[in-house]
Design an enzyme around this catalytic site. Sequence first.
Site, PDB file in Angstrom:
ATOM      1  N   LYS A  14       0.824  -1.215   0.000  1.00 11.08           N
ATOM      2  CA  LYS A  14       0.000   0.000   0.000  1.00 11.08           C
ATOM      3  C   LYS A  14       0.859   1.266   0.000  1.00 11.08           C
ATOM      4  O   LYS A  14       0.593   2.191  -0.754  1.00 11.08           O
ATOM      5  CB  LYS A  14      -0.913   0.050   1.242  1.00 11.08           C
ATOM      6  CG  LYS A  14      -1.929  -1.053   1.339  1.00 11.08           C
ATOM      7  CD  LYS A  14      -2.902  -0.800   2.477  1.00 11.08           C
ATOM      8  CE  LYS A  14      -2.280  -0.824   3.869  1.00 11.08           C
ATOM      9  NZ  LYS A  14      -1.726  -2.143   4.271  1.00 11.08           N
ATOM     10  N   ARG A  89      -9.297   1.105   9.180  1.00  9.73           N
ATOM     11  CA  ARG A  89      -8.880  -0.264   9.475  1.00  9.73           C
ATOM     12  C   ARG A  89      -9.927  -1.017  10.283  1.00  9.73           C
ATOM     13  O   ARG A  89      -9.712  -2.182  10.613  1.00  9.73           O
ATOM     14  CB  ARG A  89      -7.581  -0.233  10.278  1.00  9.73           C
ATOM     15  CG  ARG A  89      -6.334  -0.654   9.483  1.00  9.73           C
ATOM     16  CD  ARG A  89      -5.172  -0.490  10.422  1.00  9.73           C
ATOM     17  NE  ARG A  89      -3.984  -1.185  10.058  1.00  9.73           N
ATOM     18  CZ  ARG A  89      -2.911  -0.607   9.503  1.00  9.73           C
ATOM     19  NH1 ARG A  89      -2.927   0.651   9.153  1.00  9.73           N
ATOM     20  NH2 ARG A  89      -1.821  -1.312   9.306  1.00  9.73           N
ATOM     21  N   ARG A 128      11.135  -7.042   4.922  1.00  7.40           N
ATOM     22  CA  ARG A 128      11.116  -5.638   5.344  1.00  7.40           C
ATOM     23  C   ARG A 128      11.726  -5.506   6.743  1.00  7.40           C
ATOM     24  O   ARG A 128      12.435  -4.545   7.029  1.00  7.40           O
ATOM     25  CB  ARG A 128       9.685  -5.101   5.321  1.00  7.40           C
ATOM     26  CG  ARG A 128       9.603  -3.618   5.559  1.00  7.40           C
ATOM     27  CD  ARG A 128       8.304  -3.032   5.075  1.00  7.40           C
ATOM     28  NE  ARG A 128       7.180  -3.393   5.929  1.00  7.40           N
ATOM     29  CZ  ARG A 128       5.913  -3.043   5.665  1.00  7.40           C
ATOM     30  NH1 ARG A 128       5.622  -2.374   4.577  1.00  7.40           N
ATOM     31  NH2 ARG A 128       4.955  -3.372   6.469  1.00  7.40           N
ATOM     32  N   ARG A 134      12.000  -2.410  10.832  1.00  7.27           N
ATOM     33  CA  ARG A 134      10.752  -1.982  11.480  1.00  7.27           C
ATOM     34  C   ARG A 134      10.433  -2.951  12.597  1.00  7.27           C
ATOM     35  O   ARG A 134      10.312  -4.141  12.378  1.00  7.27           O
ATOM     36  CB  ARG A 134       9.615  -1.966  10.446  1.00  7.27           C
ATOM     37  CG  ARG A 134       9.144  -0.575  10.139  1.00  7.27           C
ATOM     38  CD  ARG A 134       8.042  -0.582   9.132  1.00  7.27           C
ATOM     39  NE  ARG A 134       6.760  -0.975   9.709  1.00  7.27           N
ATOM     40  CZ  ARG A 134       5.589  -0.734   9.109  1.00  7.27           C
ATOM     41  NH1 ARG A 134       5.568  -0.122   7.948  1.00  7.27           N
ATOM     42  NH2 ARG A 134       4.477  -1.116   9.660  1.00  7.27           N
ATOM     43  N   ARG A 145      -0.123  -8.897  13.488  1.00 10.65           N
ATOM     44  CA  ARG A 145      -0.639  -7.872  12.578  1.00 10.65           C
ATOM     45  C   ARG A 145      -1.567  -8.501  11.549  1.00 10.65           C
ATOM     46  O   ARG A 145      -2.595  -7.937  11.202  1.00 10.65           O
ATOM     47  CB  ARG A 145       0.523  -7.136  11.895  1.00 10.65           C
ATOM     48  CG  ARG A 145       1.381  -6.389  12.896  1.00 10.65           C
ATOM     49  CD  ARG A 145       2.528  -5.688  12.234  1.00 10.65           C
ATOM     50  NE  ARG A 145       2.048  -4.561  11.465  1.00 10.65           N
ATOM     51  CZ  ARG A 145       2.580  -4.159  10.322  1.00 10.65           C
ATOM     52  NH1 ARG A 145       3.598  -4.789   9.809  1.00 10.65           N
ATOM     53  NH2 ARG A 145       2.089  -3.118   9.704  1.00 10.65           N
TER      54      ARG A 145
HETATM   55  P1  AMP Z   1       1.062   0.610   8.904  1.00 12.21           P
HETATM   56  O1  AMP Z   1       2.313   1.341   8.599  1.00 12.21           O
HETATM   57  O2  AMP Z   1      -0.127   1.128   8.116  1.00 12.21           O
HETATM   58  O3  AMP Z   1       1.192  -0.877   8.766  1.00 12.21           O
HETATM   59  O4  AMP Z   1       0.690   0.905  10.436  1.00 12.21           O
HETATM   60  C1  AMP Z   1       1.579   0.546  11.476  1.00 12.21           C
HETATM   61  C2  AMP Z   1       0.828   0.429  12.790  1.00 12.21           C
HETATM   62  O5  AMP Z   1       0.211   1.677  13.118  1.00 12.21           O
HETATM   63  C3  AMP Z   1      -0.326  -0.577  12.798  1.00 12.21           C
HETATM   64  O6  AMP Z   1       0.106  -1.902  13.021  1.00 12.21           O
HETATM   65  C4  AMP Z   1      -1.165  -0.032  13.954  1.00 12.21           C
HETATM   66  O7  AMP Z   1      -0.580  -0.333  15.192  1.00 12.21           O
HETATM   67  C5  AMP Z   1      -1.038   1.478  13.749  1.00 12.21           C
HETATM   68  N1  AMP Z   1      -2.093   2.002  12.844  1.00 12.21           N
HETATM   69  C6  AMP Z   1      -1.932   2.597  11.631  1.00 12.21           C
HETATM   70  N2  AMP Z   1      -3.109   2.944  11.088  1.00 12.21           N
HETATM   71  C7  AMP Z   1      -4.053   2.538  11.969  1.00 12.21           C
HETATM   72  C8  AMP Z   1      -5.474   2.582  11.976  1.00 12.21           C
HETATM   73  N3  AMP Z   1      -6.166   3.109  10.958  1.00 12.21           N
HETATM   74  N4  AMP Z   1      -6.110   2.064  13.056  1.00 12.21           N
HETATM   75  C9  AMP Z   1      -5.455   1.544  14.099  1.00 12.21           C
HETATM   76  N5  AMP Z   1      -4.117   1.458  14.143  1.00 12.21           N
HETATM   77  C10 AMP Z   1      -3.407   1.950  13.096  1.00 12.21           C
END
Ligand code: AMP
Length: 188
Positions: A14, A89, A128, A134, A145
Amino acid sequence: MFNLILFGPPGAGKGTQAIKIAEKFGWKHISTGDILRAEVTQGTPLGTKVRAVMEEGHLVSDELLIAIMESVFIKNNTVKGFVLDGFPRTINQAQELDEMLHKLGQKVSLVLALEVNEDELLKRLLNRAREQGRKDDDGEIIKNRLRQYHHHTKPLIEYYKNKKLLKEVYGVGTIDDIFNALCKAIVD
Ligand code: AMP
């Protein structure tokens, strides 16, 4: 204003694709993961609050995410469009997003869902973790996740299908091939 949601499980690509789409169409890329990671790095009160939750691979509360998105919309009220990456989400976040956009006289224009099988996702997330370090991209946490995705996020596919807003795009292949397929879905 075009409001695009780029949807998919962790590791679907994404972020990479959202940046390319935003650049091509002149839209604003909003990654809630990036926003939250920046808060953690800067050690803000919000960052301190969400750090452990993120590192465990759990979702941050809807309440916090909705507050973040409200300020994003207020700050960027002159943009031509948004590419939302990582939000919504949960069903609750999706409903709140509909409401926020409605108040602004806007709506979700399109949801593009990247389809990637679970084996490929695991492979990408482990890579990654090695390359970018990360913290939320390793072993058990990755599984967490993906579990969160299946439980809380995947139901959004039906939500947007029912609203006739969803298009699915195959997310395995070269970055350029996937990008072209996404662009075609946007302009079709
Ligand atoms: P991402 O980079 O989009 O994978 O987001 C990393 C982490 O941020 C996720 O595993 C969640 O802990 C938190 N996070 C990001 N976006 C959301 C969301 N819309 N709702 C809840 N947690 C989020």
